[in-house]
Scaffold this active site. Structure first.
Site, mmCIF file in Angstrom:
data_model
loop_
_atom_site.group_PDB
_atom_site.id
_atom_site.type_symbol
_atom_site.label_atom_id
_atom_site.label_comp_id
_atom_site.label_asym_id
_atom_site.label_seq_id
_atom_site.Cartn_x
_atom_site.Cartn_y
_atom_site.Cartn_z
ATOM 1 N N LYS A 62 0.855 -1.197 0.000
ATOM 2 C CA LYS A 62 0.000 0.000 0.000
ATOM 3 C C LYS A 62 0.888 1.243 0.000
ATOM 4 O O LYS A 62 1.728 1.412 0.901
ATOM 5 C CB LYS A 62 -0.898 -0.049 1.236
ATOM 6 C CG LYS A 62 -2.151 0.783 1.160
ATOM 7 C CD LYS A 62 -3.021 0.466 2.375
ATOM 8 C CE LYS A 62 -4.236 1.335 2.439
ATOM 9 N NZ LYS A 62 -4.868 1.274 3.773
HETATM 10 C C1 E4P Z 1 -8.195 2.379 3.594
HETATM 11 O O1 E4P Z 1 -7.457 1.534 3.184
HETATM 12 C C2 E4P Z 1 -8.013 3.090 4.871
HETATM 13 O O2 E4P Z 1 -7.363 2.225 5.786
HETATM 14 C C3 E4P Z 1 -9.284 3.518 5.540
HETATM 15 O O3 E4P Z 1 -10.432 3.190 4.810
HETATM 16 C C4 E4P Z 1 -9.252 4.865 6.126
HETATM 17 O O4 E4P Z 1 -10.495 5.177 6.693
HETATM 18 P P1 E4P Z 1 -10.726 6.343 7.749
HETATM 19 O O5 E4P Z 1 -10.948 7.614 7.018
HETATM 20 O O6 E4P Z 1 -11.979 5.908 8.487
HETATM 21 O O7 E4P Z 1 -9.515 6.379 8.645
#
Ligand code: E4P
Length: 215
Positions: free
Chosen positions: A83
């Site tokens: 990622k």
């Molecule tokens: C995606 O891969 C992220 O980990 C995640 O959806 C972030 O979400 P948040 O805005 O609730 O922290």
């Protein structure tokens, strides 16, 4: 639509896997920070429970650092997806990993052109963040629709992974907009099977049966 769990909690991954509908897992530095265990150890544990793609995020913000960390992450298990942030360095790392046959998830995507660029660089997944756009008064769902339109127009193969999902209404509209995948907190996944009329209906059926036949 595929469903991923957005969590670094092993307990939550097990609960989602037990439901039989878990296609993958996404983690991020904030989620692992809440767990108090080394990131690589937790990723290894998650990969033993979930055989689908498991996203492991880099902390580095420069190209060389991203490459170094990503190469370590992929040693953990074959389903690890690196990622990377949707920045210029992330784009270069995405291209380098893709050329080496390593899958990537380009995260923190807030505008459609970031999604177009990372698709050109061979990203396996792109993660547009709905909730965080809504938080600043923008329409997060429009980002999903725009990316879908661009990808369909040009036949781009990157999977649209809707992220930062806060509630079932987000998830419903992602499904209607044609997101390939949605990554959600466990509560959103379990909320999909809840309705007060379902509970009420069960209560009525059970009571009617007992009145007629006893028990
Ligand atoms: C995606 O891969 C992220 O980990 C995640 O959806 C972030 O979400 P948040 O805005 O609730 O922290």
């Amino acid at each position: 639509m595929q469903l991923y769990l957005d969590s670094a909690s092993l307990n939550e991954v097990k609960q989602a896997a037990d439901l039989g509908v878990l296609d993958g897992v996404t983690t991020n530095p904030s989620l692992i920070a809440k767990e108090g265990v080394p990131y690589s150890k937790r990723l290894e544990e998650i990969c033993k429970v979930c055989s689908g793609p498991v996203s492991a995020e880099v902390i580095a913000t420069d190209f060389a650092g991203m490459m170094r960390e990503g190469k370590e992450h992929v040693k953990i298990a074959p389903q690890i997806v690196v990622k990377l942030p949707s920045t210029l360095d992330g784009l270069k790392a995405c291209k380098a990993f893709s050329d080496d046959g390593i899958k990537t998830n380009l995260t923190l995507c807030f505008q459609p052109l970031q999604a177009m660029m990372v698709a050109k660089a061979g990203a396996f997944l792109v993660s547009p963040f709905i909730g965080r756009l809504d938080d600043i008064g923008q329409d997060g769902m429009q980002l999903i629709r725009d990316i879908r339109a661009i990808y369909d127009t040009y036949g781009m193969k990157t999977k649209l992974l809707a992220a930062s999902i806060r509630h079932t209404n987000h998830l419903l509209h992602c499904a209607l907009a044609g997101a390939d995948v949605a990554t959600c907190p466990l509560k959103v996944i379990t909320d999909c099977m809840k309705h007060p009329l379902t509970d009420k209906g069960i209560e009525i059926f059970v009571n009617d049966y007992k009145k007629a036949f006893g028990g």
